[in-house]
Write a protein that holds these residues in place. Structure first.
Motif, PDB file in Angstrom:
ATOM      1  N   ILE A 234      11.687   3.036  -6.715  1.00 16.92           N
ATOM      2  CA  ILE A 234      11.125   2.466  -5.484  1.00 16.92           C
ATOM      3  C   ILE A 234      11.475   0.993  -5.370  1.00 16.92           C
ATOM      4  O   ILE A 234      11.811   0.494  -4.281  1.00 16.92           O
ATOM      5  N   GLU A 235      11.438   0.272  -6.490  1.00 19.61           N
ATOM      6  CA  GLU A 235      11.807  -1.150  -6.462  1.00 19.61           C
ATOM      7  C   GLU A 235      13.268  -1.327  -6.037  1.00 19.61           C
ATOM      8  O   GLU A 235      13.596  -2.224  -5.255  1.00 19.61           O
ATOM      9  N   ALA A 238      13.511  -0.610  -2.288  1.00 19.28           N
ATOM     10  CA  ALA A 238      12.991  -1.727  -1.491  1.00 19.28           C
ATOM     11  C   ALA A 238      14.004  -2.870  -1.439  1.00 19.28           C
ATOM     12  O   ALA A 238      14.249  -3.459  -0.383  1.00 19.28           O
ATOM     13  N   ARG A 241      16.698  -2.165   0.954  1.00 17.16           N
ATOM     14  CA  ARG A 241      16.230  -2.009   2.337  1.00 17.16           C
ATOM     15  C   ARG A 241      16.242  -0.552   2.817  1.00 17.16           C
ATOM     16  O   ARG A 241      16.496  -0.265   3.974  1.00 17.16           O
ATOM     17  N   ALA A 264       5.487   2.637  -2.866  1.00 22.28           N
ATOM     18  CA  ALA A 264       6.274   2.990  -1.681  1.00 22.28           C
ATOM     19  C   ALA A 264       5.555   2.559  -0.406  1.00 22.28           C
ATOM     20  O   ALA A 264       6.171   1.996   0.509  1.00 22.28           O
ATOM     21  N   HIS A 267       5.801  -1.103   0.294  1.00 23.73           N
ATOM     22  CA  HIS A 267       7.103  -1.530   0.813  1.00 23.73           C
ATOM     23  C   HIS A 267       7.464  -0.844   2.131  1.00 23.73           C
ATOM     24  O   HIS A 267       8.566  -1.061   2.649  1.00 23.73           O
ATOM     25  N   ILE A 269       7.962   2.380   2.639  1.00 28.10           N
ATOM     26  CA  ILE A 269       8.940   3.448   2.413  1.00 28.10           C
ATOM     27  C   ILE A 269       8.218   4.794   2.452  1.00 28.10           C
ATOM     28  O   ILE A 269       7.241   5.001   1.717  1.00 28.10           O
TER      29      ILE A 269
END
Length: 275
Positions: A234-235, A238, A241, A264, A267, A269
């Protein structure tokens, strides 16, 4: 009940298995793959030994000596190390591994062929690999939108369009992930792995808003080939983008489900499980 063997590679997955198995009352004997497993795993198990990834004979001796008849093998081994300069000098195989490499695996060294050969060799010695999600069922991806963040109509359309493309890549044993936006495939995963592909997709799609699709291997064996998504994934998404992640439900495992979904959402997502 006999002890459970744990063959531990890279990442969080071995920790989740160890904790789940211990909660179920299993005693755990762990062999950590040197260069991949985290040293901290030793504190989560009852017995621990380091082993070389190419010394299969020592795996068998250590597990049999501990009375292990069932084992779980989880955690990534970095594939690119196989192609590093002088890789064989850093990983000198024992006779058991060399024999396997130059006979059964002589003409097919794809990951699923190697994993099946390992499983068969272990079983021939009385050590049966079991479903790696046996003690982590609560971490499996379920169908539907799993985040508070909802995917847009365009992202869902990308998911539908890219799903079969990604499945076809998996059937060809090329990779298990693609990055897609507006039905254009931005990047395809190959030997480098999902995280490196995510970084490349971010470089190629500066405007962001793209979707990651990740499926299980078409030759998937739940004993040893379960795709995972963790906090690091996930990092990376992010930073690149990305806006949406589509995962194959019931065949993909979260590495700490609540943390992944919470991050998530933080961010923006969306995470979608597809079957």
């Amino acid at each position: 009940m006999p002890p459970l063997g744990l063959i531990a590679g890279e990442g969080v997955f071995p920790f989740l298995v160890a904790r789940g198995a211990r909660s179920a009352g299993r005693r755990i004997v762990c062999i950590g793959l040197r260069g991949s497993a985290r040293p901290e795993i030793a504190a989560e198990v009852d017995e621990f030994r380091w082993v070389s990834i190419v010394r299969l004979g020592s795996w068998i001796r250590l597990l049999r000596r501990a009375g292990v008849s069932e084992a779980i093998m989880v955690g990534r081994v970095v594939k690119t190390t196989m192609y590093a300069r002088l890789a064989w000098l850093h990983n000198i195989p024992d006779l058991r591994t060399a024999r396997l490499w130059f006979t059964r695996l002589r003409r097919d060294k794809r990951p699923f062929a190697i994993l099946n050969a390992l499983a068969d060799t272990l079983e021939s010695e009385g050590i049966r690999l079991i479903d790696s999600t046996t003690y982590t069922q609560d971490q499996l991806v379920t169908p539907g939108v799993l985040t508070r963040t909802q995917p847009s109509a365009a992202q869902l359309e990308d998911a539908r369009h890219g799903w079969e493309l990604c499945r076809q890549l998996s059937r060809l044993d090329i990779g298990q992930s693609i990055a897609i936006k507006d039905k254009d495939v931005i990047a395809v995963e190959a030997l480098e792995g999902t995280n490196a592909m995510i970084e490349r997709a971010g470089q190629l799609c500066k405007t962001g808003g793209w979707t990651l699709i990740k499926v299980a291997n078409a030759h998937q064996d739940m004993r040893m080939d379960v795709p995972t998504v963790g906090v690091t994934t996930i990092e990376k998404l992010a930073a690149a983008r990305a806006a949406c992640v589509v995962l194959e439900a019931r065949k993909t495992t979260f590495l700490e489900r609540e943390k992944v979904i919470e991050l998530a959402d933080r961010h923006g997502i969306a995470i979608v499980g597809m079957a």
